[in-house]
Design a protein around this motif. Structure first.
Motif, PDB file in Angstrom:
ATOM      1  N   UNK A   2      43.760  40.455  31.435  1.00 39.92           N
ATOM      2  CA  UNK A   2      44.644  41.549  31.857  1.00 39.92           C
ATOM      3  C   UNK A   2      45.416  41.158  33.120  1.00 39.92           C
ATOM      4  N   UNK A   3      46.645  41.663  33.194  1.00 41.98           N
ATOM      5  CA  UNK A   3      47.489  41.362  34.346  1.00 41.98           C
ATOM      6  C   UNK A   3      47.301  42.436  35.421  1.00 41.98           C
ATOM      7  N   UNK A   4      47.014  42.006  36.636  1.00 39.19           N
ATOM      8  CA  UNK A   4      46.900  42.939  37.757  1.00 39.19           C
ATOM      9  C   UNK A   4      48.289  43.319  38.269  1.00 39.19           C
ATOM     10  N   UNK A   5      48.377  44.504  38.809  1.00 40.99           N
ATOM     11  CA  UNK A   5      49.629  44.936  39.429  1.00 40.99           C
ATOM     12  C   UNK A   5      49.817  44.221  40.765  1.00 40.99           C
TER      13      UNK A   5
ATOM     14  N   UNK B 173      51.473  33.865  36.072  1.00 39.20           N
ATOM     15  CA  UNK B 173      51.315  33.344  37.428  1.00 39.20           C
ATOM     16  C   UNK B 173      51.987  34.280  38.416  1.00 39.20           C
ATOM     17  N   UNK B 174      51.202  34.841  39.337  1.00 37.37           N
ATOM     18  CA  UNK B 174      51.745  35.677  40.398  1.00 37.37           C
ATOM     19  C   UNK B 174      51.815  34.883  41.700  1.00 37.37           C
ATOM     20  N   UNK B 175      52.765  35.261  42.552  1.00 40.77           N
ATOM     21  CA  UNK B 175      52.932  34.552  43.822  1.00 40.77           C
ATOM     22  C   UNK B 175      53.305  35.534  44.925  1.00 40.77           C
TER      23      UNK B 175
ATOM     24  N   UNK C 282      37.276  48.932  34.234  1.00 41.20           N
ATOM     25  CA  UNK C 282      38.490  49.511  33.669  1.00 41.20           C
ATOM     26  C   UNK C 282      39.486  48.455  33.201  1.00 41.20           C
ATOM     27  N   UNK C 283      39.277  47.200  33.608  1.00 40.61           N
ATOM     28  CA  UNK C 283      40.110  46.094  33.173  1.00 40.61           C
ATOM     29  C   UNK C 283      39.217  44.892  32.896  1.00 40.61           C
ATOM     30  N   UNK C 284      39.766  43.941  32.150  1.00 37.77           N
ATOM     31  CA  UNK C 284      39.118  42.650  31.983  1.00 37.77           C
ATOM     32  C   UNK C 284      39.973  41.623  32.700  1.00 37.77           C
ATOM     33  N   UNK C 285      39.449  41.125  33.828  1.00 40.27           N
ATOM     34  CA  UNK C 285      40.218  40.261  34.719  1.00 40.27           C
ATOM     35  C   UNK C 285      39.509  38.927  34.896  1.00 40.27           C
ATOM     36  N   UNK C 286      40.252  37.855  34.769  1.00 41.48           N
ATOM     37  CA  UNK C 286      39.781  36.545  35.222  1.00 41.48           C
ATOM     38  C   UNK C 286      40.969  35.808  35.822  1.00 41.48           C
TER      39      UNK C 286
END
Length: 407
Positions: free
Chosen positions: A236-239, A184-186, A252-256
């Protein structure tokens, strides 16, 4: 078909076909100066430009249908002396064209200005605090969108939901905190609302609200705005090192991710009550969204998809420019065609937005269909886009060819 429109379309197709033989090496690390062997003390510089040819079918009789536009010219620099401290500076200009240029480059439309200037202290590996003129916005992913790697030619305009109303070009002066708890990003922020804005109207008795709380009611009652955005990363975790959200990863990434955000400005809207006195009304914007980006097999193809629902309350029956009290649905999808990473790749896309307003029966419908050509990922890109906007008595068709390079 209009000859100018035909010329622009043919130019786009010709450029796309010719450019497949012009393959540039991939961007590797950019312009970075390291001041120690560990790479913890450095200066990083990023520069980019986006140049457009724009055809519009609905213009005044004495105006040309085809114009040229320097959409963005930017320089971004960030540096740290150790892992605890970061400073970022971002400046440039937007939309320099025949109407905004000045004879000696001293006019308002010709001027460079700061987009971001903020300093940050890293509490630990996962959490940071900072302050200044910053882009750690709330509401949705698109309200935090990077302009370097969008799927569509440009961002969905209505998603920059406070641009010019309470902030300077989607940036506030304030303090922020950002980080992550596992997946979880905030990002949250407390900001000063801008005194002068695009909406300089004065409210009238019996009229709709205007967005001018700090200007008309003062900083004590309407001086602060609050924002936040939270997204959960399933794959994958985004920066979150910088505030700018990526538009498409090109496989280049697998993002959901699923996200939710808010923006609240107490007494941001102003109206005149029955006694002729100015009264404040709270501005509140909430959104939920989902972002998906994944490679498809091993042939270089990829899928990018995004959808958001946003509820906008700018005050009772508020309507001004791109903003209005009501709701918004927006989605886009793009497919990166198969190809080697070292060769040029094509990415067709579609986008659709529907905006409803409490003050009107008419809805604003925006359809986009486009094609990206990546010569060296996002670092060298051509985009050709058709846009149709249907709103009230206006049905506008726009075709834009854009060339972008960033280093």
């Amino acid at each position: 078909m209009n000859r100018k429109l035909l010329f622009l379309l043919c130019l786009g197709v010709f450029t796309f076909q010719f450019s497949t033989a012009q393959v540039s090496p991939y961007y590797k690390g950019g312009l970075k100066v390291e001041f120690d062997e560990e790479g913890k003390k450095y200066l990083r510089i990023i520069s980019w430009a986006q140049v457009q040819g724009v055809y519009q079918d609905e213009v005044p009789e004495d105006e040309s249908n085809l114009d040229f536009n320097l959409r963005r010219a930017r320089v971004l620099m960030f540096s740290q002396i150790n892992e605890k401290f970061l400073i970022l500076t971002h400046f440039g200009l937007n939309n320099l064209n025949s109407n905004t240029m000045s004879p000696t480059g001293t006019g308002a439309g010709s001027q460079l200005f700061f987009h971001d200037v903020f300093a940050q202290y890293n509490l630990n590996e996962n959490h940071s605090v900072g302050g200044g003129l910053h882009y750690f916005n709330g509401i949705s992913r698109l309200n935090n969108q990077s302009t370097l790697n969008m799927l569509t030619l440009d961002n969905n305009r209505q998603s920059w939901s406070t641009l010019g109303l309470t902030d300077q070009f989607a940036r506030h002066v304030g303090v922020y905190a950002k980080g992550k708890f596992g997946k979880l990003q905030y990002r949250v922020a407390i900001n000063d609302a801008m005194t002068s804005s695009l909406d300089l109207r004065d409210p009238e008795v019996g009229g709709n609200a205007v967005y001018g709380g700090r200007r008309l009611l003062g900083s004590k009652d309407a001086g602060k705005a609050y924002a936040g955005y939270f997204d959960f990363h399933f794959f994958d975790q985004e920066s979150n090192f910088l505030p700018y959200k990526v538009g498409t990863y090109l496989g280049n990434k697998k993002i959901f991710n699923i996200g939710a955000g808010f923006f609240v400005h107490p007494n941001g809207a102003v109206y005149v009550d029955n006694n002729g006195e100015l009264s404040g009304d709270n501005v509140s914007i909430f959104a939920v969204d989902a972002f998906y980006d994944t490679p498809l097999g091993t042939n270089g193809s990829a899928l990018t998809a995004y959808a958001t629902y946003q509820n906008n309350n700018y005050g009772e029956n508020y309507l001004y420019s791109a903003y209005g009290t009501g709701s918004m649905l927006y989605s886009h999808v793009g497919y990166l065609l198969p190809g080697e990473n070292t060769k040029a790749q094509f990415q067709p896309y579609l986008a659709y937005g529907m905006n409803s307003y409490d003050a009107l029966d008419d809805k604003r419908n925006i359809l986009k269909a486009g094609l990206n050509l990546f010569l060296s990922s996002h670092n060298s890109k051509l985009s050709l886009e058709y846009l149709n906007e249907d709103f009230g008595n206006v049905n506008q068709n726009v075709v834009t060819l854009q060339a972008m390079i960033y280093l």
